[in-house]
Structures are given as C-alpha cells and as structure tokens.
Design an enzyme around this catalytic site. Structure first.
Site, PDB file in Angstrom:
ATOM      1  CB  SER A 190      -0.937  -0.019   1.201  1.00 27.20           C
ATOM      2  OG  SER A 190      -1.637  -1.231   1.259  1.00 27.20           O
ATOM      3  NE  ARG A 237       5.309  10.258  -2.095  1.00 24.52           N
ATOM      4  CZ  ARG A 237       4.818  10.562  -3.283  1.00 24.52           C
ATOM      5  NH1 ARG A 237       5.599  10.596  -4.329  1.00 24.52           N
ATOM      6  NH2 ARG A 237       3.523  10.835  -3.432  1.00 24.52           N
ATOM      7  CG  ASP A 239      -4.299   0.132   0.013  1.00 27.48           C
ATOM      8  OD1 ASP A 239      -4.062   0.809  -1.003  1.00 27.48           O
ATOM      9  OD2 ASP A 239      -4.224   0.590   1.174  1.00 27.48           O
TER      10      ASP A 239
END
Length: 473
Positions: free
Chosen positions: A146, A161, A199
């Site tokens: 996620s 990131r 997700d």
C-alpha cells in the site's frame, strides 16, 4: 450541561470556521483533480500532476472466479497473511493472521522487514496449510503493497517513496516483489509472488467480485483509513505514458482497459485548491514526509487525530484550555507528543451524548492522561466535528472527479457503485453521509448523489490481491 465561557466559545467558533469547506472549493477541486489526472496519464515528468500509476491489471472480476490463493497485505499498521477461497458465486471465505508491524521494522532495513514478513508467511502456511505443504504444493500469492510503486509488469514494482510513517530508506528504488521472493526462497517457503496490488486496486477488484452489479458497475475502489487513495479502470488509449511496445501488445491482445492507481493522497501538493491552516502546517512539519501527501494530511485517519491534538495544544498556548498547567513541561507529555491522539478517539467524541460527556472524559484520561472539564470536552467535541466534516467533504472531490472523468452517469437510470475500505469510512460515525452531502454539492449534483452507492468492501485489499494473482494465471 453548562455553557462554554464566551471567550473560549468565540475562539472555538473561529477555529471551526477555518475548517469549513465551501461549495466553491469543492467545485474547483473537482475540476483541478480531473486536470491533474489527465496530465498524470500523459507523463511522469509533471510534479504537479497525480502519479496515475499503470498497474498492469487489465481484467475486472465477474464473480465467477474459483480457487484457493494466498495474499499478503502490508498496510498502515498491520501485516496480514490470508488464504482466500473463491467460490465462483460472488462469495469467498478466508483465513487470516494479522500481526502488528513493530516500529523498528518501519524504520530499519529492507532485509529486516522482508525477513520478518517471510517468517510470518512461513508460520501461516505451517499452521493452516500443513497438508498442502506435505504434498509439495507451491502456492501462488498476491502482494498488496500500500505504498507508491512504479510497476513495469503485474508482478514487479519499484518503490518510489514511503508513506504512513514508514521510512526503510534502503528499500526505495528497489523491486519489492523481488525482495519478498528472495527472502521467501531463502527460507524455502514454497510461494510464488504472482502479482503486486495496491490496496485500492484490491478494493476495486474485490468489490467487483462480490458486488456483481447489484447496485451498478463498480467504478472506483478507494481507501479512507490510515491513508487515502483510489483506483479505477481507464481506457488504454488514454494512458499516453505507457511504453509503445506495451500499448501495441495490449491492442493485439484486445485489451482496452487498465486499472490506474491514482495515488490521490498526493493531490494538490502545491495547495492551489486545498485549505492550509496554521495547524495543517504543524501537522505537515511533524510528519515523516513534509511537503508531500498534502491531500492525505487533510483527510486520512493518521492525521485527523493529530490535527485535533495540534489545535488543542495551540488553544492551551493561548491560555484558553487546560489552565491548570502553567508550563509546557507540566502538561501531560502525551498531549505534546505528535500522533498520540488517534481518530478512533475522535469517533467517540463525535457521538458522545453521555451526561457531562463522561465517556470523552474517560477516553482523554486513558489516551492522553489529560483531565478535562465539561466545558473543555464540549469544545473538543465541537472541534472534532469540524475536522471530521472537513475530511469527509474533501473526500468527495476525487470520487466525484473520477466518476465525471469516466462518464459514469452517461445514459438514463444508471446506478454507480464505489467500493470503499478503511477504518474511517467504515467506522467513523456519519462519515459516508457527510461524503454524500458533499457529492451533491459537486458538478454531479443531487441527482448524481442519489445514483451513487458507496459500499464497504470488507477485506478488499487481501481478496483483491488474490484476484490479481488469479488473473495472472
């Protein structure tokens, strides 16, 4: 219940006004969101655009898929290992093991994190699938990750990131599927990571599987929990930044759509549209990623409670709250420590109708070791409602914008379904109602709001990851 003194009430009203979201802001936000999407589909080189990450997921489930698959989900606070049995009739069953992610894993090395994950998967299989292990079966697994990744195929993705408080620096720029597979292989765990799923992508696929067009086609999968994000299916012809060879291959295969992970938590990082109160600025400064994920910091569960804490601390500095504490050193340290007030507590404050708000009093004592007066608790409730209301109203912007972008309401009598997951949208009192109120203020209007269904897609990230792995077969 006693009235709040005039000076405190006046200031509380002023603060709440700073969190109001006007219809004009919502309308401009929708237009700018669509523009940010279009630019993000063209190129990865525009820092003001949304990331609009191609996921290489090119089929949406029908509800008839069958099989037993594994899925793992590295989300905000927990790591889940799941085995999913798809029954082929829009239903599924699952067995899961959930483990809180230790703080040292969130800021350590990639080897520590992926070794820990692999050990959890190994333990799960030995506990729940020992017979299959003895038979020498190899398991196919979907990996819900996620965080922002750049995907080059269905089963590879490079981390761009971290978000949600993670900071495993040596993992940035690496293929997270390869890292997990490497550690699974080292432990001799018979698992092949077949698909990488965000997700929100998982939520879209899972709701498509279970919803079966009962309330219209599922257009969007979204998360409003620790973080926030959304995914939807886009015409391949509009994803201009896809490499030419990929576009050619998809065209030859007759593939017309691909799921896009918008990464809308980064919407309007330049704050052309979004509100930016002085408290928002403190929250951003205290976060692990200052200057980015600006939309998420005004909407998601990780930051709502922190925003309330910052406001309360500010009102203490103004001499309006917690007057028994003369110095900052004397204040309960939990009130002065970032991220010690969570959104679950706000859920209680929101609907507390106990005498003297006693339930809130107990929660504040338990969570912050903070004694309060009835007057202070009334103000805390008022501030809570203002911060939550702003979150829900801003949340309507990306949902409305994507529905407009894909022409979801074109034609007559069209019903549209949105699959949603996450603690805020599922459990925060009245959140979905407030979102719908805001949708009616957008360009979609009350008519569009009436035709929109926002449904909780339970276990969406896990089941969706499994569906991704199935689609790769």
């Amino acid at each position: 219940m006693p009235a709040v003194n005039k000076k405190l009430q006046t200031r509380a009203n002023q603060v709440c006004k700073c969190f109001e979201v006007s219809q004009d802001l919502i309308l401009r936000g929708v237009d700018y969101f669509i523009d940010s999407c279009e630019r993000g589909l063209e190129t990865d080189d525009d820092p003001t655009a949304l990331m609009m990450i191609p996921t290489y997921v090119t089929s949406i489930p029908t509800g008839h898929e069958q099989g037993v698959l594994l899925a793992v989900d590295l989300g905000g606070t927990n790591f889940r290992v799941v085995s999913v049995t798809l029954k082929g009739d829009h239903t599924f069953s699952l067995v899961q093991a959930k483990s809180p992610i230790p703080l040292d894993m969130m800021s350590g090395t990639s080897a520590m994190l992926f070794q820990w994950m692999s050990e959890k998967i190994d333990k799960f299989l030995k506990t729940h699938h020992s017979d299959s292990l003895k038979e020498g079966n190899n398991f196919k697994m979907g990996f819900t990750f996620s965080f922002p990744v750049k995907q080059k195929s269905l089963n590879s993705g490079t981390l761009t990131r971290w978000t949600k408080g993670f900071d495993v620096s040596d993992c940035v720029g690496k293929d997270v599927v390869a890292l997990l597979q490497e550690h699974l292989d080292a432990l001799k765990v018979p698992v092949t990571v077949g698909a990488l799923a965000n997700d929100t992508v998982g939520t879209l696929l899972a709701r498509s599987y279970t919803g079966a067009n009962k309330e219209g086609e599922t257009i969007i999968g979204c998360i409003f929990g620790t973080g926030t994000n959304g995914a939807y299916a886009e015409d391949v012809s509009k994803i201009k930044k896809l490499p030419e060879d990929v576009r050619k291959h998809l065209k030859e295969a007759g593939v017309t759509q691909m799921v896009i992970n918008t990464e809308w938590g980064s919407f309007d990082n330049q704050m052309k549209i979004l509100p930016n109160t002085k408290w928002d600025q403190v929250v951003d400064k205290n976060s692990s990623n200052p200057g980015v994920h600006i939309f998420e910091k005004r909407v998601s569960g990780l930051y709502m409670g922190e925003t309330l804490r910052v406001v309360l601390f500010d009102l203490w500095k103004e001499g309006l709250l917690f007057k028994d504490y003369a110095t900052e050193e004397a204040l309960p340290h939990r009130l002065t420590t970032p991220f010690n007030l969570d959104t679950e507590a706000m859920s209680l404050f929101e609907i507390d109708d106990s005498t003297g708000l006693k339930a809130s009093e107990l929660k504040l004592q338990q969570m912050l070791r903070l004694p309060t007066t009835t007057e202070e608790r009334l103000v805390i409730q008022q501030l809570t409602r203002a911060i939550a209301h702003r979150s829900a109203y801003l949340a309507a912007i990306p949902i409305s914008a994507l529905l407009m972008k894909v022409g979801a309401f074109d034609g007559h009598h069209v019903e549209v379904d949105v699959g949603a997951d996450g603690s805020v949208v599922e459990f925060y009192p009245g959140y979905r109602t407030m979102m719908r109120d805001a949708v009616s203020l957008t360009q979609l209007g009350p008519k569009g709001e009436r035709r929109l269904h926002i449904n909780i897609s339970k276990d969406g990230s896990s089941v969706g990851a499994a569906l991704c792995a199935l689609s790769e077969e």
